[in-house]
Design a protein around this motif. Structure first.
Motif, PDB file in Angstrom:
ATOM      1  N   VAL B  41      22.149  19.810 -11.602  1.00 18.86           N
ATOM      2  CA  VAL B  41      21.788  18.386 -11.404  1.00 18.86           C
ATOM      3  C   VAL B  41      20.778  18.266 -10.262  1.00 18.86           C
ATOM      4  O   VAL B  41      19.802  17.506 -10.354  1.00 18.86           O
ATOM      5  CB  VAL B  41      23.063  17.547 -11.108  1.00 18.86           C
ATOM      6  CG1 VAL B  41      22.700  16.109 -10.750  1.00 18.86           C
ATOM      7  CG2 VAL B  41      23.998  17.563 -12.296  1.00 18.86           C
ATOM      8  N   GLN B  44      17.288  19.135 -11.454  1.00 20.82           N
ATOM      9  CA  GLN B  44      16.689  18.047 -12.252  1.00 20.82           C
ATOM     10  C   GLN B  44      16.208  16.917 -11.341  1.00 20.82           C
ATOM     11  O   GLN B  44      15.096  16.386 -11.501  1.00 20.82           O
ATOM     12  CB  GLN B  44      17.732  17.489 -13.236  1.00 20.82           C
ATOM     13  CG  GLN B  44      17.954  18.350 -14.457  1.00 20.82           C
ATOM     14  CD  GLN B  44      18.982  17.723 -15.383  1.00 20.82           C
ATOM     15  OE1 GLN B  44      19.529  16.661 -15.091  1.00 20.82           O
ATOM     16  NE2 GLN B  44      19.254  18.396 -16.476  1.00 20.82           N
ATOM     17  N   MET B  45      17.070  16.565 -10.409  1.00 22.20           N
ATOM     18  CA  MET B  45      16.718  15.459  -9.508  1.00 22.20           C
ATOM     19  C   MET B  45      15.533  15.828  -8.628  1.00 22.20           C
ATOM     20  O   MET B  45      14.664  15.003  -8.356  1.00 22.20           O
ATOM     21  CB  MET B  45      17.922  15.074  -8.646  1.00 22.20           C
ATOM     22  CG  MET B  45      18.988  14.331  -9.440  1.00 22.20           C
ATOM     23  SD  MET B  45      20.352  13.811  -8.424  1.00 22.20           S
ATOM     24  CE  MET B  45      19.623  12.510  -7.489  1.00 22.20           C
ATOM     25  N   ASP B  47      13.085  17.830  -9.409  1.00 21.58           N
ATOM     26  CA  ASP B  47      11.847  17.773 -10.198  1.00 21.58           C
ATOM     27  C   ASP B  47      11.400  16.325 -10.386  1.00 21.58           C
ATOM     28  O   ASP B  47      10.216  15.997 -10.256  1.00 21.58           O
ATOM     29  CB  ASP B  47      12.073  18.423 -11.576  1.00 21.58           C
ATOM     30  CG  ASP B  47      12.285  19.931 -11.451  1.00 21.58           C
ATOM     31  OD1 ASP B  47      11.992  20.476 -10.358  1.00 21.58           O
ATOM     32  OD2 ASP B  47      12.760  20.546 -12.419  1.00 21.58           O
ATOM     33  N   PHE B  48      12.367  15.467 -10.707  1.00 18.27           N
ATOM     34  CA  PHE B  48      12.019  14.063 -10.909  1.00 18.27           C
ATOM     35  C   PHE B  48      11.533  13.437  -9.595  1.00 18.27           C
ATOM     36  O   PHE B  48      10.606  12.615  -9.583  1.00 18.27           O
ATOM     37  CB  PHE B  48      13.234  13.300 -11.451  1.00 18.27           C
ATOM     38  CG  PHE B  48      12.904  11.890 -11.849  1.00 18.27           C
ATOM     39  CD1 PHE B  48      12.108  11.636 -12.955  1.00 18.27           C
ATOM     40  CD2 PHE B  48      13.364  10.814 -11.109  1.00 18.27           C
ATOM     41  CE1 PHE B  48      11.786  10.343 -13.322  1.00 18.27           C
ATOM     42  CE2 PHE B  48      13.046   9.524 -11.465  1.00 18.27           C
ATOM     43  CZ  PHE B  48      12.261   9.277 -12.571  1.00 18.27           C
ATOM     44  N   ASP B  49      12.157  13.838  -8.519  1.00 19.25           N
ATOM     45  CA  ASP B  49      11.744  13.352  -7.197  1.00 19.25           C
ATOM     46  C   ASP B  49      10.279  13.732  -6.920  1.00 19.25           C
ATOM     47  O   ASP B  49       9.489  12.919  -6.432  1.00 19.25           O
ATOM     48  CB  ASP B  49      12.664  13.989  -6.143  1.00 19.25           C
ATOM     49  CG  ASP B  49      12.457  13.400  -4.765  1.00 19.25           C
ATOM     50  OD1 ASP B  49      12.874  12.253  -4.557  1.00 19.25           O
ATOM     51  OD2 ASP B  49      11.858  14.083  -3.916  1.00 19.25           O
ATOM     52  N   ASP B  51       7.998  14.243  -9.211  1.00 14.95           N
ATOM     53  CA  ASP B  51       7.147  13.404 -10.073  1.00 14.95           C
ATOM     54  C   ASP B  51       6.914  12.038  -9.434  1.00 14.95           C
ATOM     55  O   ASP B  51       5.790  11.518  -9.419  1.00 14.95           O
ATOM     56  CB  ASP B  51       7.810  13.206 -11.440  1.00 14.95           C
ATOM     57  CG  ASP B  51       7.812  14.497 -12.255  1.00 14.95           C
ATOM     58  OD1 ASP B  51       7.048  15.415 -11.894  1.00 14.95           O
ATOM     59  OD2 ASP B  51       8.594  14.576 -13.215  1.00 14.95           O
TER      60      ASP B  51
END
Lengths: 199, 180
Positions: B41, B44-45, B47-49, B51
């Motif tokens: 988790v 994933q977070m 990577d999104f952070d 972006d």
């Protein structure tokens, strides 16, 4: 137009002192230092260029007319200015206007470097449109928090000052906005945003 | 208290933003080292952070033309405020306002005073209880003859002022109006 990064706190204090004496060059220097960031903040919250311009102008006029009220011991000039702008953004979107006009999204100018290929520019625009649509679906308080955190790199304490809420509330708003955006953007395909951006 | 996975995942955003206090940060890091699910988790977070960090600052980029337009608007909004603050203009405005106020206060008073002077004075009221002063001949007539005592002085006085008209004997009788 110069960027805020090139202005030290001493520079800002000098510009404020000039402005307090009614010197136009002080106002102009403050405007040049903070206008790009303030406009980005307003646009990130309102997602409409005309509204963002109006609110940015209104916030600067209020700040310059009330420059004597600014207390450097309480907050930075940036935080004070952002607080004024956020308050005006709230007044504007309380008038129950649809936040994003879809036609507006299609006509947004893409500010891509000139050496990028058309495909890269298109991918960039698609990613930004997806992000704007996702932002438009957030509650205003969550949108404010996420924009202040990611677009302006404010700490939780600064976000709390600007949004006039406890620091814990600011933290939970950023977390909730982060999770909601992830939920909204990732169903389009895991890593779509990443793929578009890595074009 | 046991540090659960849900507890760790609730703190991941603050962990990514470097906003956790040192003790909590150390505890989260230890949990991530030992928990594969939470670490997935976290990735994933993260990577999104990344972006969001890359993309959100690009929203609402402004060009020089827009900035100039807003600056013109600001200057236009500030101009009237500076004009009002000019001291000689303020002094002139206050003087005009003061003159207008004085005229507004004095004019009605002076007009009403002129009207009072032009009007005739009202009659002096008379005391109705004052005795009627009669001519001396009437008083003498009333007091000289005892036969006239049954007549009121007022009647004789009226009769002396208005003698009855001469009428022949065959003329029709005209009712005599009573004197007050």
């Amino acid at each position: 137009v110069s960027d805020i990064e090139t202005h030290t706190p001493d520079d800002i204090a000098t510009h404020i002192a000039l402005g307090l004496r009614g010197d136009q060059s002080g106002y102009q220097a403050l405007y040049e230092a903070f206008a790009p960031g303030l406009y980005r903040l307003c646009y990130g919250i309102l997602l409409n260029r005309d509204d963002a311009e109006d609110v940015a102008q209104d916030a600067f006029v209020y700040a310059f007319k009330n420059l004597r009220r600014y207390d450097a011991a309480k907050a930075s000039f940036k935080t004070w200015l952002y607080t004024i702008a956020i308050s005006r953004c709230r007044n504007l979107y309380r008038r129950s206007r649809p936040l994003v006009e879809l036609s507006n999204l299609w006509h947004n100018p893409v500010l891509a470097p000139r050496d990028e290929s058309p495909e890269a520019a298109y991918a960039q625009r698609s990613a930004q449109e997806a992000l704007e649509r996702a932002l438009a679906r957030l509650k205003p308080s969550l949108r404010e928090a996420i924009v202040l955190r990611y677009a302006h790199n404010l700490t939780y304490r600064e976000i709390a000052e600007v949004m006039d809420c406890p620091s814990k509330t600011a933290e939970s708003r950023v977390r909730l906005a982060h999770d909601t955006l992830r939920g909204l953007l990732e169903p389009h395909g895991a890593g779509l945003l990443e793929e578009l951006l890595s074009y | 208290m046991r540090y659960s996975c849900s507890h760790c995942q609730a703190e991941l955003t603050a962990y990514l933003h470097g906003e956790l206090p040192p003790r909590r940060r150390k505890r989260a890091a230890q949990h991530l080292n030992g928990c594969a699910a939470c670490y997935a988790v976290y990735r994933q977070m993260r990577d999104f952070d990344g972006d969001l960090r890359a993309d959100l600052p690009r929203l609402g980029q402004v060009d020089a033309r827009q900035l100039n337009r807003v600056w013109q608007g600001i200057q236009a909004d500030l101009r009237p405020a500076r004009a009002v603050a000019t001291y000689p203009q303020m002094r002139l405005r206050y003087a005009v306002a003061l003159v207008a106020l004085v005229i507004a206060l004095v004019l009605p008073y002076s007009l009403s005073r002129q009207r009072v002077l032009a009007l005739p004075l009202p009659p002096t009221p008379q005391n109705v209880n004052d005795p009627i002063t009669l001519p001396p001949d009437v008083v003498a007539m009333a007091t000289a003859s005892p036969m006239n005592l049954d007549m009121t002085v007022r009647t004789r006085y009226s009769a002396s002022l208005q003698p009855p008209p001469f009428l022949p004997n065959d003329a029709p009788q005209v009712p005599v109006t009573e004197t007050p």
